[in-house]
Each structure stands twice: as C-alpha cells, then as structure tokens.
Design an enzyme around this catalytic site. Structure first.
Site, PDB file in Angstrom:
ATOM      1  N   GLU A 164      94.117   2.740  22.015  1.00 22.65           N
ATOM      2  CA  GLU A 164      94.467   1.690  22.979  1.00 22.65           C
ATOM      3  C   GLU A 164      93.261   0.849  23.365  1.00 22.65           C
ATOM      4  OE1 GLU A 164      98.327   3.616  25.179  1.00 22.65           O
ATOM      5  OE2 GLU A 164      96.491   3.513  26.352  1.00 22.65           O
ATOM      6  N   GLU A 204      84.045   1.767  34.871  1.00 24.18           N
ATOM      7  CA  GLU A 204      83.929   0.734  33.852  1.00 24.18           C
ATOM      8  C   GLU A 204      84.198  -0.629  34.430  1.00 24.18           C
ATOM      9  OE1 GLU A 204      86.309   2.496  30.644  1.00 24.18           O
ATOM     10  OE2 GLU A 204      88.027   1.344  31.259  1.00 24.18           O
ATOM     11  N   LYS A 205      83.806  -1.632  33.680  1.00 27.24           N
ATOM     12  CA  LYS A 205      84.034  -3.016  34.074  1.00 27.24           C
ATOM     13  C   LYS A 205      85.540  -3.206  34.198  1.00 27.24           C
ATOM     14  CE  LYS A 205      82.929  -7.505  34.138  1.00 27.24           C
ATOM     15  NZ  LYS A 205      82.412  -7.818  35.469  1.00 27.24           N
ATOM     16  N   LYS A 242     103.950   0.934  31.068  1.00 27.54           N
ATOM     17  CA  LYS A 242     104.523  -0.068  30.167  1.00 27.54           C
ATOM     18  C   LYS A 242     106.011  -0.300  30.404  1.00 27.54           C
ATOM     19  CE  LYS A 242     101.237   1.586  26.829  1.00 27.54           C
ATOM     20  NZ  LYS A 242     101.007   2.513  25.740  1.00 27.54           N
ATOM     21  N   VAL A 272     105.966   5.944  22.835  1.00 30.46           N
ATOM     22  CA  VAL A 272     107.315   5.449  23.195  1.00 30.46           C
ATOM     23  C   VAL A 272     107.658   4.161  22.431  1.00 30.46           C
ATOM     24  CG1 VAL A 272     108.813   4.732  25.115  1.00 30.46           C
ATOM     25  CG2 VAL A 272     107.025   6.430  25.516  1.00 30.46           C
ATOM     26  N   ARG A 298      99.522  11.398  19.789  1.00 26.64           N
ATOM     27  CA  ARG A 298     100.942  11.744  19.637  1.00 26.64           C
ATOM     28  C   ARG A 298     101.717  10.495  19.249  1.00 26.64           C
ATOM     29  NH1 ARG A 298     102.497   8.717  23.940  1.00 26.64           N
ATOM     30  NH2 ARG A 298     101.161   8.813  25.755  1.00 26.64           N
ATOM     31  N   ASN A 351      95.772   8.068  22.325  1.00 28.31           N
ATOM     32  CA  ASN A 351      96.861   9.027  22.497  1.00 28.31           C
ATOM     33  C   ASN A 351      97.105   9.736  21.179  1.00 28.31           C
ATOM     34  OD1 ASN A 351      97.420   8.505  25.233  1.00 28.31           O
ATOM     35  ND2 ASN A 351      98.471   6.630  24.657  1.00 28.31           N
ATOM     36  N   GLY A 362      99.188   8.540  32.423  1.00 24.67           N
ATOM     37  CA  GLY A 362     100.380   7.960  33.041  1.00 24.67           C
ATOM     38  C   GLY A 362     100.052   6.907  34.080  1.00 24.67           C
ATOM     39  N   GLY A 363      98.909   6.235  33.896  1.00 23.11           N
ATOM     40  CA  GLY A 363      98.547   5.154  34.814  1.00 23.11           C
ATOM     41  C   GLY A 363      98.037   5.635  36.159  1.00 23.11           C
TER      42      GLY A 363
HETATM   43  P1  ADP Z   1      96.507   6.094  31.331  1.00 19.80           P
HETATM   44  O1  ADP Z   1      96.060   7.200  30.426  1.00 19.80           O
HETATM   45  O2  ADP Z   1      96.718   6.554  32.732  1.00 19.80           O
HETATM   46  O3  ADP Z   1      97.647   5.309  30.756  1.00 19.80           O
HETATM   47  P2  ADP Z   1      94.622   3.990  30.457  1.00 19.80           P
HETATM   48  O4  ADP Z   1      93.151   4.168  30.378  1.00 19.80           O
HETATM   49  O5  ADP Z   1      95.380   3.954  29.174  1.00 19.80           O
HETATM   50  O6  ADP Z   1      95.248   5.097  31.455  1.00 19.80           O
HETATM   51  O7  ADP Z   1      94.921   2.668  31.258  1.00 19.80           O
HETATM   52  C1  ADP Z   1      96.227   2.296  31.591  1.00 19.80           C
HETATM   53  C2  ADP Z   1      96.274   0.869  32.081  1.00 19.80           C
HETATM   54  O8  ADP Z   1      95.362   0.683  33.196  1.00 19.80           O
HETATM   55  C3  ADP Z   1      95.822  -0.168  31.071  1.00 19.80           C
HETATM   56  O9  ADP Z   1      96.850  -0.536  30.177  1.00 19.80           O
HETATM   57  C4  ADP Z   1      95.413  -1.303  31.997  1.00 19.80           C
HETATM   58  O10 ADP Z   1      96.566  -1.938  32.511  1.00 19.80           O
HETATM   59  C5  ADP Z   1      94.743  -0.584  33.160  1.00 19.80           C
HETATM   60  N1  ADP Z   1      93.288  -0.459  32.943  1.00 19.80           N
HETATM   61  C6  ADP Z   1      92.623   0.620  32.463  1.00 19.80           C
HETATM   62  N2  ADP Z   1      91.288   0.375  32.355  1.00 19.80           N
HETATM   63  C7  ADP Z   1      91.080  -0.898  32.782  1.00 19.80           C
HETATM   64  C8  ADP Z   1      89.926  -1.768  32.896  1.00 19.80           C
HETATM   65  N3  ADP Z   1      88.705  -1.375  32.548  1.00 19.80           N
HETATM   66  N4  ADP Z   1      90.136  -3.018  33.373  1.00 19.80           N
HETATM   67  C9  ADP Z   1      91.365  -3.444  33.728  1.00 19.80           C
HETATM   68  N5  ADP Z   1      92.483  -2.690  33.646  1.00 19.80           N
HETATM   69  C10 ADP Z   1      92.357  -1.432  33.175  1.00 19.80           C
END
Ligand code: ADP
Length: 447
Positions: A275, A200-201, A237, A294, A291, A289, A164-165
């Site tokens: 993703e 990560e980068k 999103k 949305v 599942r 994910n 969830g970000g």
């Molecule tokens: P969650 O499971 O909390 O949704 P995610 O790994 O899918 O986490 O990442 C969600 C969002 O976070 C991505 O869509 C992007 O906007 C940002 N993000 C994640 N990893 C990176 C990265 N390495 N560099 C830049 N933005 C990132």
C-alpha cells in the site's frame, strides 16, 4: 494439489474461496459459529464444523478449534480469507507444525509486515519509497519534536501494531505533538497490547494506491497492477477501482516493477498488497498486507485472472499460472462495498433482509453471502456484499455501475447503496478526481 481445503472465515469471502475450490475440484470444509449455522458458505460446503459460540474470539479466532476441525475432517490446507486469522503469524506456524498448509506467506513474513515499524524498515531496505519519518519507535517528546521539525508539520503518529484504520493521530503544529504522541501510544497499548508508535509526514492530499503482488514460491515476484482505494471514511475503504485514474502506464510499470522485485528479493510466497500514498507524482509506502484484499475482484476483472486459484496453486507448490508478461490490463473495474449500515451515520444496521435482488448483465459481479430472509447477526463486521462492475473503459464502467446500483434491492435493513447512488452522479467521482479526504468532506457538506 490439495485434496481438501478448510476455509477459516465467514460471509462473502468464505463463499468466494469456496467457489475457487469447487472450480479446482478440491473438497471444502467450512467452520462456523453457532450464529452462522444458516450462512450460505455453510450450505454450499461439502462439510461444515461448528467451532463455537458467536463471539469471534471463541469461534473464528479460536486456533485450537480450527486445528481440531482440520484434523477431524482431514483437511490438508487452510485458506484464512481476510481479517480474522489471515495475518496471524502464530496461526501460520501452528498449522505448519501440524503439517497443514497455510494458504498464505510464511509466519516470518507475516510477522515482519504485521509490525509497521519493521515493515517500513524492510520496505526501505528493498528499495521501496517510504513516507519520510522516524526510523523506528519514538517514545521521547524531545526526539519527537526534533523529528517532526525535521520532516515538517503536519505529522501523523501511528501505532506500530495498528490496523483497520485505528491508532493514528495527526499533529498540525508542535503544540499538538505532545498530546498526539501520548494519546496515540495509550490507545495503541489498549487496543493492540503494544504501545510503540512512530512518526511520519502527514500527506495532505494523497491518493491511496495499492499494488497487488504475488510471490510464486520459487523466488520470483510479479505484480498485477494497482487498485485505487482513495474513497475512504475514517481511514476505512468504501471500495476501489482499477486501474487508478491518477496513474499512466509508465508510472504503473515503474511502481509495479519495484514491488515485484522487492517480493522476489524478500523470498515472499503467495498474495500480498503493498500500500502506498501517492501525491505529486511520488509514491510513499505505508504498509503491506500479507493476505487477499477485500478489493481483489477489481484486479481480477481487469486481468481475467482468478487470484484465489493462484493462491492455492502457489501454496501447493505449483507456482503461478502466469508470468509477468502474460498479465495484461483490460478495461476498467470499480467495486462498491455494500455494508449493512446507515448510509449517512454509518451505524450498523443488523436485522433480517426481507428482500434481496442482485443486478445482472454484462460486466456485473456480486460477491455476497446473504439472501432474502437472511438474518444478519450483530457480532461481525457490516460488509454484506460487494458489487464489482467492469467496462471497456472508465466511462462505460461508470454507466454500468449506475445502472447496476439502480437494480440492486436490499430491503429490511439499511445499507450503503443510497450513498453509492449519490456518488455516481457526482462530477469529481465521474472525473476520477478524489483523494483520501474527499469522501469525508463530501459527507460533511451533505449534512
Ligand atoms: P491501517 O493498517 O490501519 O489500515 P495504514 O497505514 O494502511 O493503516 O493507513 C490507513 C489510511 O490512513 C491510509 O489509507 C490513509 O488514509 C491514512 N494515512 C496513513 N498514513 C498517512 C500519512 N502519512 N499521511 C496521510 N494519511 C495517512
């Protein structure tokens, strides 16, 4: 095929799943909290069972109550929707132990992908390109400094159990690293009960591109193309579109092929979304994910395939109704998440919807569980509906979206509709020229 499916969710997704069951001639049972007794999914289901008080942990997350509801009603399968128990491996295992089919992948696959460090390792092993970073959890400052120096700043510290970000911290230089590592780990421990973090980068101008995949239950994997969900605020999103304005057919086929093969090699069954962040022509896996997502309706719009039908077919052992070569992409689709929130501050705006009028006409789909007179309970997320628009191409889709947003009326509460009305008039959005930071920059300028 199943006789009776229990839908363990609420809101628009409960209704979405219910519609698919009805079309397939399957009986439906919904569960609900006391706060949702008047919800549309409760009204339209064949049977309903009240499983507890409003807080999710006592109702929609209460596994014992849901299993009891299955046994009382004789449901032979459960569709978890998204959120709530949809990515809970224990729930999938408990249902299996009760001979009730979980409409989703195996508990083991949910477990692998729910742990982001394990997911990334698995993705790498399956030949999926990943973001450069640590090879596992990082606990030690010295090790963190070494890895960050190796991949180069900025870096992002992410919680292995995150979702969830939440649970992410960026370190722009080495000076930020120590604090970022510590806060990310402490926050992850408090929020998810697991303080493991990895590095990560940090990609500075990526797009968020996700590939819809399916395992057919017989060891085959297919992809349904991608969705672009780069319109984000706080890593959440705002909606999505398909196809991505940034990809050409060759890139689509390449990344889709990699994902479909990975799904087959993993022996994955059911729907999933892989993703990626996409920058300078390269894809970088961030998570999977396990599942329904949305934004799945934009994929349905351009393929003409009902993904919930496919989930039900696969879970019942009937395989997919299509092969890869049958999946064709037609036109363009955009989805806007309509949230009960202030369109500028994004603070939730629960209350009574005094008037609700949805747009119609060619290429318009509204997935929503609300209606005029509906009182939005304050206990759950703020999504009250989704507007999905389809056109023969992106230009036609945008024209139609503008028109549909003008027709949409939600009175009595604040919603994100005015934000989307502003966005359709923006040149970057019209050109499809936006990355994951675009929306936040736009909102900061508007203040
Ligand atoms: P969650 O499971 O909390 O949704 P995610 O790994 O899918 O986490 O990442 C969600 C969002 O976070 C991505 O869509 C992007 O906007 C940002 N993000 C994640 N990893 C990176 C990265 N390495 N560099 C830049 N933005 C990132």
């Amino acid at each position: 095929m199943f006789q009776k499916i229990l839908i363990a969710n609420r809101g628009e997704i409960a209704l979405r799943v219910l519609r698919a069951c009805k079309e397939l001639g399957i009986q439906t049972v919904v569960v609900h909290s006391t706060a949702d007794a008047d919800a549309m999914h409760v009204r339209l289901a064949d049977e309903s069972v009240c499983i507890g008080p409003p807080p999710s942990r006592d109702s929609y997350l209460n596994i014992h109550q849901i299993v009891a509801a299955c046994e009382i009603t004789g449901a032979d399968a459960v569709h978890p929707g998204y959120g709530f128990l949809s990515e809970n491996a224990k729930f999938a295992d408990i249902l299996a132990a009760h001979n009730i089919t979980f409409i989703g992948p195996s508990g083991d696959h949910i477990r692998i992908m729910g742990d982001k460090i394990e997911a990334k390792r698995t993705a790498k092993r399956l030949g999926i390109p990943v973001v450069p970073g640590s090879d596992g959890a990082v606990t030690d400052q010295k090790e963190a400094r070494r890895i960050a120096a190796e991949i180069g700043y900025p870096v992002i510290i992410k919680a292995s159990a995150g979702g969830g970000g939440r649970g992410m911290k960026v370190a722009l230089t080495e000076a930020d690293l120590e604090v970022a590592l510590q806060t990310a780990s402490t926050e992850a421990g408090a929020a998810f009960g697991d303080d493991a973090v990895y590095i990560e980068k940090y990609l500075e101008k990526p797009r968020h591109i996700e590939v819809q995949v399916f395992g057919d239950g017989f060891g085959r994997g297919v992809h349904f193309g991608e969705r672009d969900c780069s319109l984000q605020r706080r890593h959440q999103k705002g909606g999505g579109e398909a196809p991505s304005p940034a990809l050409n057919a060759e890139e689509r086929a390449r990344i889709g092929g990699i994902c479909a093969k990975a799904i087959a090699d993993l022996g994955y069954s059911g729907a999933g979304t892989i993703e990626f962040l996409y920058e300078n022509g390269e894809f970088y896996f961030i998570e999977m994910n396990t599942r329904l997502q949305v934004e799945h309706p934009v994929t349905e719009a351009i393929t003409g395939i009902d993904l919930v039908h496919e989930q039900i077919r696969v879970a019942s052992g009937g395989g997919l109704s299509v092969k890869q070569e049958d999946i064709k992409f037609n036109g363009h689709a955009i989805e806007c998440r309509i949230n009960a929130e202030d369109p500028r501050t994004f603070t939730p705006s629960p209350g009574t919807i005094t008037h609700f009028h949805t747009p119609g006409g060619l290429g318009i789909r509204v997935d929503s569980g609300v209606y005029s007179g509906y009182k939005i309970p304050p206990y759950y997320d703020s999504l009250i509906g989704k507007l999905i628009v389809h056109g023969r191409n992106r230009v036609e889709c945008m024209m139609r979206l503008r028109r549909a947003l003008d027709e949409f009326v939600v009175d009595g509460i604040k919603t994100t509709l005015p934000l989307f009305r502003d966005l359709v008039g923006n040149a970057d959005i019209a050109n499809g020229d936006y990355d994951i930071h675009w929306l936040e920059k736009y909102l900061a300028k508007e203040e």
